[in-house]
Design a protein around this motif. Structure first.
Motif, PDB file in Angstrom:
ATOM      1  N   THR A  17       0.832  -1.205   0.000  1.00 55.24           N
ATOM      2  CA  THR A  17       0.000   0.000   0.000  1.00 55.24           C
ATOM      3  C   THR A  17       0.867   1.256   0.000  1.00 55.24           C
ATOM      4  O   THR A  17       0.518   2.256  -0.641  1.00 55.24           O
ATOM      5  CB  THR A  17      -0.947   0.028   1.211  1.00 55.24           C
ATOM      6  OG1 THR A  17      -0.188   0.003   2.430  1.00 55.24           O
ATOM      7  CG2 THR A  17      -1.907  -1.149   1.187  1.00 55.24           C
ATOM      8  N   GLU A  99      -1.659   8.765   5.048  1.00 52.21           N
ATOM      9  CA  GLU A  99      -1.148   7.546   5.658  1.00 52.21           C
ATOM     10  C   GLU A  99      -0.854   6.529   4.559  1.00 52.21           C
ATOM     11  O   GLU A  99      -1.223   6.725   3.400  1.00 52.21           O
ATOM     12  CB  GLU A  99      -2.152   7.008   6.670  1.00 52.21           C
ATOM     13  CG  GLU A  99      -2.350   7.949   7.849  1.00 52.21           C
ATOM     14  CD  GLU A  99      -3.331   7.425   8.876  1.00 52.21           C
ATOM     15  OE1 GLU A  99      -3.017   6.415   9.539  1.00 52.21           O
ATOM     16  OE2 GLU A  99      -4.414   8.016   9.010  1.00 52.21           O
ATOM     17  N   ASP A 101      -2.086   3.950   3.599  1.00 51.20           N
ATOM     18  CA  ASP A 101      -3.191   3.260   2.938  1.00 51.20           C
ATOM     19  C   ASP A 101      -4.252   4.217   2.409  1.00 51.20           C
ATOM     20  O   ASP A 101      -5.342   3.795   2.025  1.00 51.20           O
ATOM     21  CB  ASP A 101      -3.836   2.248   3.885  1.00 51.20           C
ATOM     22  CG  ASP A 101      -4.384   2.880   5.161  1.00 51.20           C
ATOM     23  OD1 ASP A 101      -4.239   4.116   5.324  1.00 51.20           O
ATOM     24  OD2 ASP A 101      -4.933   2.150   6.000  1.00 51.20           O
ATOM     25  N   THR A 102      -3.952   5.516   2.382  1.00 51.98           N
ATOM     26  CA  THR A 102      -4.916   6.502   1.887  1.00 51.98           C
ATOM     27  C   THR A 102      -4.476   6.954   0.499  1.00 51.98           C
ATOM     28  O   THR A 102      -3.595   7.795   0.357  1.00 51.98           O
ATOM     29  CB  THR A 102      -5.033   7.697   2.845  1.00 51.98           C
ATOM     30  OG1 THR A 102      -3.726   8.197   3.166  1.00 51.98           O
ATOM     31  CG2 THR A 102      -5.715   7.273   4.136  1.00 51.98           C
ATOM     32  N   CYS A 131     -11.439  12.958   1.853  1.00 56.39           N
ATOM     33  CA  CYS A 131     -12.396  11.870   1.700  1.00 56.39           C
ATOM     34  C   CYS A 131     -13.814  12.354   1.965  1.00 56.39           C
ATOM     35  O   CYS A 131     -14.075  13.002   2.980  1.00 56.39           O
ATOM     36  CB  CYS A 131     -12.048  10.733   2.659  1.00 56.39           C
ATOM     37  SG  CYS A 131     -13.110   9.285   2.497  1.00 56.39           S
ATOM     38  N   TRP A 153      -8.910  10.412   6.301  1.00 59.43           N
ATOM     39  CA  TRP A 153      -8.298   9.644   5.209  1.00 59.43           C
ATOM     40  C   TRP A 153      -7.865  10.639   4.136  1.00 59.43           C
ATOM     41  O   TRP A 153      -8.586  10.944   3.207  1.00 59.43           O
ATOM     42  CB  TRP A 153      -9.299   8.645   4.641  1.00 59.43           C
ATOM     43  CG  TRP A 153      -9.631   7.511   5.553  1.00 59.43           C
ATOM     44  CD1 TRP A 153      -9.033   7.215   6.740  1.00 59.43           C
ATOM     45  CD2 TRP A 153     -10.635   6.514   5.352  1.00 59.43           C
ATOM     46  NE1 TRP A 153      -9.601   6.103   7.304  1.00 59.43           N
ATOM     47  CE2 TRP A 153     -10.594   5.644   6.461  1.00 59.43           C
ATOM     48  CE3 TRP A 153     -11.574   6.274   4.355  1.00 59.43           C
ATOM     49  CZ2 TRP A 153     -11.444   4.551   6.593  1.00 59.43           C
ATOM     50  CZ3 TRP A 153     -12.426   5.188   4.482  1.00 59.43           C
ATOM     51  CH2 TRP A 153     -12.358   4.327   5.579  1.00 59.43           C
ATOM     52  N   SER A 234      -9.340   7.063  -1.516  1.00 59.76           N
ATOM     53  CA  SER A 234      -9.818   5.714  -1.208  1.00 59.76           C
ATOM     54  C   SER A 234      -8.880   5.060  -0.204  1.00 59.76           C
ATOM     55  O   SER A 234      -7.654   5.179  -0.337  1.00 59.76           O
ATOM     56  CB  SER A 234      -9.880   4.841  -2.469  1.00 59.76           C
ATOM     57  OG  SER A 234     -11.000   5.165  -3.253  1.00 59.76           O
ATOM     58  N   ASN A 235      -9.459   4.384   0.782  1.00 58.99           N
ATOM     59  CA  ASN A 235      -8.650   3.619   1.724  1.00 58.99           C
ATOM     60  C   ASN A 235      -8.387   2.244   1.110  1.00 58.99           C
ATOM     61  O   ASN A 235      -9.320   1.500   0.811  1.00 58.99           O
ATOM     62  CB  ASN A 235      -9.374   3.480   3.063  1.00 58.99           C
ATOM     63  CG  ASN A 235      -8.485   2.910   4.149  1.00 58.99           C
ATOM     64  OD1 ASN A 235      -7.833   1.886   3.949  1.00 58.99           O
ATOM     65  ND2 ASN A 235      -8.449   3.571   5.288  1.00 58.99           N
ATOM     66  N   THR A 245      -8.631  -0.474  10.880  1.00 58.93           N
ATOM     67  CA  THR A 245      -9.688  -0.876   9.935  1.00 58.93           C
ATOM     68  C   THR A 245      -9.527  -2.354   9.599  1.00 58.93           C
ATOM     69  O   THR A 245      -9.596  -2.758   8.446  1.00 58.93           O
ATOM     70  CB  THR A 245      -9.637  -0.018   8.652  1.00 58.93           C
ATOM     71  OG1 THR A 245      -8.316  -0.108   8.086  1.00 58.93           O
ATOM     72  CG2 THR A 245      -9.968   1.428   8.948  1.00 58.93           C
TER      73      THR A 245
END
Length: 303
Positions: A17, A99, A101-102, A131, A153, A234-235, A245
């Motif tokens: 990611t 982050e 994963d964002t 987001c 996010w 998008s995460n 999460t």
């Protein structure tokens, strides 16, 4: 694209990611990049953490001032984000924060950068969200609205607002809790759930997350959040490897789509969009009720 604001990337041990998010950052080539990294929780995490750090460092192929804020011991998600951003805002007046994963749509960077400059001298604006989980609820002719919804996010803020952040939420203990929450949410919100989360993190010596404290800091100081008309993030980290999460099955992306926002931006009046907030909190409450029912069903099936 030439960014004025620095970009902050919070990394840990998920290389796949991180690569996808970093490739987006490479496309905008910020002049200043901050890397915030936590230390491994256990011996088996060391190699993964090192690979992530090394990958990013070795793939910066543009002129860039790199600032590494690394911890060799594991601070945990909450304290690592808090201490890392404290360091960032010792040097910077504003920052764009992602982050590992964002995953952003490229227009996210320009969106944040322009708004950071546009509202630089207006402390009423505390947060810029990338987001928007429910863009269908936002029927407006402007590029964004002002809201009490603080999505983290992909986001941006200013030093003037981050200095209000208290990971211990110590003032919550003396706050009129019901009136505070009702002011910032709506009658359709899951106010009990939110109050429990605030109670949980008030004077908690070992907090497991940092974002409820940021939400509280924004609200406590009457700060509004900017929410884009379209979803820009998008995460891509929801699954077994996630920290906050975590799910049994990997979800490829949530929300599933991102959209490019148009420029020049059309600015709204600086007033909270109560209609959006009301519909947003109602929808979130319904989703939490459905989740609770599904959990009960699972328990009954297991029995």
């Amino acid at each position: 694209m030439s960014l004025i604001a620095p970009v902050v990337l919070i990394i840990y041990k998920r290389l796949e990611t991180t690569i996808r998010v970093f490739e987006k950052i490479k496309e905008v080539a910020p002049n200043r990049l901050y890397l915030i990294a936590d230390g491994p929780k256990q011996e088996t995490d060391k190699d993964h953490c090192l690979k992530v750090r090394t990958y990013v460092e070795e793939n910066i192929n543009w002129p860039c001032d790199l600032v590494k804020i690394y911890s060799e011991v594991n601070l945990g998600c909450a304290k690592r984000v808090q201490s890392g951003l404290d360091k960032v805002f010792e040097n910077e007046e504003m920052a764009i924060i992602l982050e590992d994963d964002t995953l952003p749509e490229l227009s996210f960077f320009r969106f944040c950068d322009e708004l950071l400059r546009y509202y630089k001298n207006n402390s009423r604006v505390a947060h810029i969200s990338g987001c928007n989980i429910h863009p269908e609820l936002l029927n407006i002719n402007t590029s964004y609205c002002f809201s009490s919804v603080v999505n983290i996010w992909g986001w941006a803020t200013w030093k003037r607002n981050w200095i209000n952040y208290d990971i211990n939420m110590s003032s919550w203990e003396y706050t009129d809790k019901d009136s505070f929450i009702s002011k910032w949410t709506s009658p359709k919100a899951d106010s009990n759930g939110l109050r429990k989360m605030f109670d949980l993190h008030c004077n908690n010596k070992d907090p497991w997350t940092w974002d409820y404290q940021w939400l509280y800091a924004c609200w406590k100081h009457n700060g509004l959040s900017i929410v884009p008309k379209y979803n820009l993030i998008s995460n891509i980290g929801i699954g077994p490897m996630a920290t906050n999460t975590k799910t049994k099955k990997t979800i490829k992306a949530y929300p599933g789509k991102t959209f490019k926002i148009k420029f020049p931006l059309v600015h709204p009046k600086l007033t909270r969009n109560l209609s959006f907030d009301d519909k947003y909190y109602k929808k979130r409450k319904i989703s939490w009720i459905r989740k609770f029912i599904n959990n009960i069903k699972s328990i009954l099936i297991l029995k």
